[in-house]
Design a protein around this motif. Structure first.
Motif, mmCIF file in Angstrom:
data_model
loop_
_atom_site.group_PDB
_atom_site.id
_atom_site.type_symbol
_atom_site.label_atom_id
_atom_site.label_comp_id
_atom_site.label_asym_id
_atom_site.label_seq_id
_atom_site.Cartn_x
_atom_site.Cartn_y
_atom_site.Cartn_z
ATOM 1 N N TYR A 140 -1.569 -15.220 4.997
ATOM 2 C CA TYR A 140 -0.984 -16.280 4.181
ATOM 3 C C TYR A 140 -1.193 -16.071 2.675
ATOM 4 N N SER A 141 -1.760 -14.954 2.276
ATOM 5 C CA SER A 141 -2.099 -14.768 0.861
ATOM 6 C C SER A 141 -1.764 -13.358 0.391
ATOM 7 N N GLU A 142 -1.276 -13.268 -0.856
ATOM 8 C CA GLU A 142 -1.020 -11.967 -1.465
ATOM 9 C C GLU A 142 -2.323 -11.302 -1.926
ATOM 10 N N VAL A 143 -3.382 -12.103 -2.084
ATOM 11 C CA VAL A 143 -4.684 -11.584 -2.505
ATOM 12 C C VAL A 143 -5.597 -11.567 -1.272
ATOM 13 N N PRO A 144 -5.900 -10.403 -0.695
ATOM 14 C CA PRO A 144 -6.653 -10.370 0.564
ATOM 15 C C PRO A 144 -8.148 -10.608 0.360
ATOM 16 N N LEU A 145 -8.745 -11.155 1.408
ATOM 17 C CA LEU A 145 -10.203 -11.234 1.493
ATOM 18 C C LEU A 145 -10.693 -9.984 2.222
ATOM 19 N N ARG A 146 -11.701 -9.333 1.689
ATOM 20 C CA ARG A 146 -12.199 -8.095 2.281
ATOM 21 C C ARG A 146 -13.714 -8.169 2.450
#
Length: 328
Positions: free
Chosen positions: A273-279
């Motif tokens: 759901y996001s263009e900025v990923p959680l890693r």
């Protein structure tokens, strides 16, 4: 398939329809009917056709024009010798004209129509509901692509990628199919979800009946409400398991419901759901068990929950937000 087999299948479907409409139909018979449906997609098609013919016959019985035409075709009453040959045949001419009108109308109705093809897609972070021409409600989750193809015989949705929920409209003339990779989901008036990642397919049934098969004519597996199964890229089924309805009903509301799920699974879902990923900066964090309800559009709220509940730290970089374990 031989003509004799088709005829027998049609007869069996008609027998089932009559038994199910009887007030004396038992629960055991209804269960046997569901087993018969699940045995083959052709059984579903035969039953839907029997139901369609039954409804069509019921409608024609009340058609005033048809009844009038049939009435005019009855043998004419005796006439006196003074009537001419031409006038004596006039009622029959009217009846023939009425039948010709019906025949022309039927030919126009039966003429093959070009299929209606349409494509729909959602962007990352977007959800979209589409109402199809048959009344089916189709909810597309984030980053999802589908193609619909409706013709006189079938209603087909191809799930190319992503996840979708279907509340299928009633149309006894045309079966409703969802195709995804090697799997086909055949609906009989119901609500269900299909998820596709690559060629891996997950099907969850909310209510009604669906038959999941390998292709359109392959062996099938019937799902009951509250059940789900997985189809791998080779078309193999996993054992049917319980569907967590709270989870299934969560994403259409924009919520991810997790119960003791791995942190890396949560991040995979959230990143859709996001263009900025959680890693994960530290791979050993992947197995942390996480429970909670998380809004799909509130990434910062999830990061804060992980900080408060599990002591994780976050660092923003150009290629995403990286999570670290508690500081020592």
């Amino acid at each position: 398939m031989s003509v004799g087999h088709i005829t027998r299948l049609d007869d069996l479907a008609a027998d089932w329809l009559a038994r199910l409409e009887s007030p004396e139909c038992s629960m055991a018979e209804r269960a046997a009917f569901e087993d018969w449906l699940a045995a083959s997609p052709r059984h579903v098609e035969a039953y839907l056709e029997a139901e369609r013919l039954h409804l069509l016959a019921a409608g024609l019985a009340d058609d005033e024009l048809l009844r009038a035409a049939i009435g005019e075709m009855s043998p004419p009453a005796p006439r006196t010798a003074s009537r001419t040959r031409r006038s004596r045949w006039r009622p029959w001419s009217a009846a023939v004209a009425a039948v010709l009108v019906l025949a022309i109308g039927a030919a126009t109705w039966l003429r093959p129509q070009p299929p209606q093809v349409a494509g729909y897609a959602t962007a990352v972070g977007e959800q979209r509901e589409i109402v199809l021409e048959d009344g089916t409600r189709m909810l597309l989750d984030t980053d999802t692509r589908v193609e619909t193809r409706f013709d006189a015989d079938l209603r087909v949705v191809e799930l190319i990628s992503g996840r979708a929920r279907f509340e299928v409209g009633q149309d006894p003339d045309r079966p409703f199919l969802v195709r995804a990779a090697s799997g086909t989901v055949r609906d009989i008036g119901t609500t269900f979800q299909v998820s596709r990642r690559g060629d891996d397919i997950d099907v969850g049934l909310i209510e009604g009946i669906v038959l999941v098969s390998r292709g359109d004519d392959g062996p099938g597996r019937r799902l009951a409400p509250g059940e789900q199964l997985h189809v791998d890229p080779q078309g193999r089924f996993t054992p049917t398991r319980a569907l967590d309805l709270e989870v299934a009903n969560g994403w259409p509301r924009g919520e991810l419901v997790f119960r003791k799920r791995r942190l890396d699974d949560l991040l995979v879902e959230m990143n859709r759901y996001s263009e900025v990923p959680l890693r994960l900066a530290e791979p050993e964090l992947a197995g942390i068990a996480v429970s909670g309800v998380f809004r799909v559009d509130e990434q910062a709220a999830l990061v804060e929950a992980l900080r408060q509940g599990w002591g994780l730290r976050a660092e923003s970089r150009d290629d995403g937000v990286f999570l670290y374990g508690p500081a020592e």
